[in-house]
Design a protein around this motif. Sequence first.
Motif, short mmCIF file in Angstrom:
data_model
loop_
_atom_site.label_atom_id
_atom_site.label_comp_id
_atom_site.label_asym_id
_atom_site.label_seq_id
_atom_site.Cartn_x
_atom_site.Cartn_y
_atom_site.Cartn_z
N ARG A 85 0.83 -1.20 0.00
CA ARG A 85 0.00 0.00 0.00
C ARG A 85 0.87 1.25 0.00
N ALA A 86 0.37 2.29 -0.62
CA ALA A 86 0.98 3.62 -0.56
C ALA A 86 0.02 4.52 0.22
N PHE A 87 0.47 5.05 1.34
CA PHE A 87 -0.38 5.80 2.25
C PHE A 87 0.01 7.28 2.25
N THR A 88 -0.94 8.16 1.98
CA THR A 88 -0.66 9.60 1.92
C THR A 88 -1.37 10.39 3.02
N ALA A 89 -2.12 9.70 3.89
CA ALA A 89 -2.92 10.38 4.92
C ALA A 89 -3.83 11.42 4.29
N ASP A 90 -4.52 10.99 3.23
CA ASP A 90 -5.43 11.89 2.50
C ASP A 90 -4.70 13.14 2.01
N ASP A 91 -3.48 12.91 1.51
CA ASP A 91 -2.64 13.97 0.93
C ASP A 91 -2.27 15.05 1.94
N ARG A 92 -2.21 14.67 3.22
CA ARG A 92 -1.87 15.65 4.25
C ARG A 92 -0.40 15.60 4.67
N LEU A 93 0.34 14.60 4.24
CA LEU A 93 1.74 14.52 4.60
C LEU A 93 2.55 15.56 3.83
N GLN A 94 3.50 16.18 4.52
CA GLN A 94 4.33 17.22 3.91
C GLN A 94 5.80 16.87 4.11
N ALA A 95 6.39 16.32 3.06
CA ALA A 95 7.81 15.92 3.06
C ALA A 95 8.16 15.04 4.27
N PRO A 96 7.51 13.88 4.41
CA PRO A 96 7.89 12.96 5.50
C PRO A 96 9.33 12.51 5.31
N PHE A 97 10.06 12.36 6.42
CA PHE A 97 11.49 12.05 6.31
C PHE A 97 11.90 10.82 7.11
N ASP A 98 11.22 10.54 8.20
CA ASP A 98 11.55 9.37 9.02
C ASP A 98 10.31 8.97 9.80
N MET A 99 10.30 7.74 10.34
CA MET A 99 9.13 7.28 11.08
C MET A 99 9.47 6.11 11.98
N VAL A 100 8.62 5.90 12.99
CA VAL A 100 8.64 4.68 13.79
C VAL A 100 7.20 4.23 13.98
N LEU A 102 4.50 2.32 16.49
CA LEU A 102 4.25 1.91 17.85
C LEU A 102 3.58 0.54 17.87
N ASP A 103 3.59 -0.12 19.04
CA ASP A 103 2.99 -1.45 19.14
C ASP A 103 1.49 -1.44 18.88
N ASP A 104 0.84 -0.30 19.12
CA ASP A 104 -0.61 -0.22 18.89
C ASP A 104 -0.96 0.14 17.46
N GLY A 105 0.05 0.23 16.59
CA GLY A 105 -0.20 0.49 15.18
C GLY A 105 -0.10 1.94 14.76
N ARG A 106 -0.06 2.86 15.71
CA ARG A 106 0.08 4.26 15.37
C ARG A 106 1.50 4.56 14.89
N LEU A 107 1.64 5.62 14.14
CA LEU A 107 2.93 5.99 13.56
C LEU A 107 3.35 7.38 14.02
N TRP A 108 4.63 7.51 14.38
CA TRP A 108 5.23 8.82 14.58
C TRP A 108 6.06 9.12 13.34
N VAL A 109 5.78 10.25 12.71
CA VAL A 109 6.44 10.60 11.45
C VAL A 109 7.09 11.97 11.57
N VAL A 110 8.34 12.06 11.17
CA VAL A 110 9.02 13.35 11.06
C VAL A 110 8.63 13.96 9.73
N GLU A 111 8.01 15.14 9.78
CA GLU A 111 7.63 15.85 8.55
C GLU A 111 8.50 17.10 8.42
N LYS A 112 9.33 17.11 7.40
CA LYS A 112 10.19 18.27 7.18
C LYS A 112 9.39 19.44 6.61
N GLY A 113 8.32 19.15 5.89
CA GLY A 113 7.55 20.19 5.25
C GLY A 113 6.92 21.18 6.20
N ARG A 114 6.53 20.72 7.40
CA ARG A 114 5.96 21.63 8.39
C ARG A 114 6.72 21.57 9.72
N ASN A 115 7.92 20.99 9.67
CA ASN A 115 8.79 20.92 10.83
C ASN A 115 8.04 20.38 12.05
#
Length: 298
Positions: A85-100, A102-115
Amino acid sequence: MRSTKMIKLVKILPLLAALAFLPGAAAAQEGSPWQWQLSLLIDTPGNAMYMPAAVAFDRESERYYAVDTGRNRLVSFNRQGELLRAFTADDRLQAPFDMVRLDDGRLWVVEKGRNSLTLIDIGARKVTPHTLHDGDRLVFPHRIALGEGKLHVLDRASGQILRLNADLGVEQRFRCRDCLGGISDFVISNGEIWALETRDRKIYRFADDGAISQTISLDQEASFPVSLALDGGGFVYVLDRQRNSILTYDENGRFRYRFLGPGHARGQLHFPRQLRFDPWGRLCVVDEGNGRVEIYSR
């Protein structure tokens, strides 16, 4: 005629000697046990990954996540390298750069586009950006990792690693006061932080209290180191972006061997960005220039 041939040979010999020592030459592969296994990529015309910057993992579901910065999306693959799958969060992601993940399935994403450090709940279709501060100073997230259940963020502005509490406040700093360029990448292993400094070409090992317990000098073996990884057996791997290769050091910091080289074919690199080990012991190289993640095993 013979003298003319000899002159040509004399002119060619230096070139051949130089080529023998280019990254990717056979000599650069000596001592390497690593073999190419597969590539994570999208081969649909016009939809290939553009400037991927990071790779993350889900051990439970045996998935890879590639952070596709240029196309503002996260791309998932199964363990065999098949696109899921390719996931864009309904086109809300802005230059994602890194991620982890979590065990519950949620994602922490570093977005450079909005710091921001952005929390994504895919099931709830919820995207929550967070602007980080260290006191009254703005933090510029660059790399992110989980250690002992806590988020650690590399602040590109200060060149230091910040361990965050549950409220995203800074509870510990890991820094090298003598580093000229600041930390450029880090990984967490057995409760310790291993950090790379690109300009000085050094690796720093931090204890939990922020003290430096070991320093490894990469000397002249590394031209432009940008990322590092640990294999769990005491060996350290360093990604050389300029030479498009990987350097290997033992636990005492002694150089062992270099492998891979520049190019666009399978098993070659073009301006790679990140180096990580997956949960199954395979070495993953985020190959930014070629728009893929290369995976090796031994």
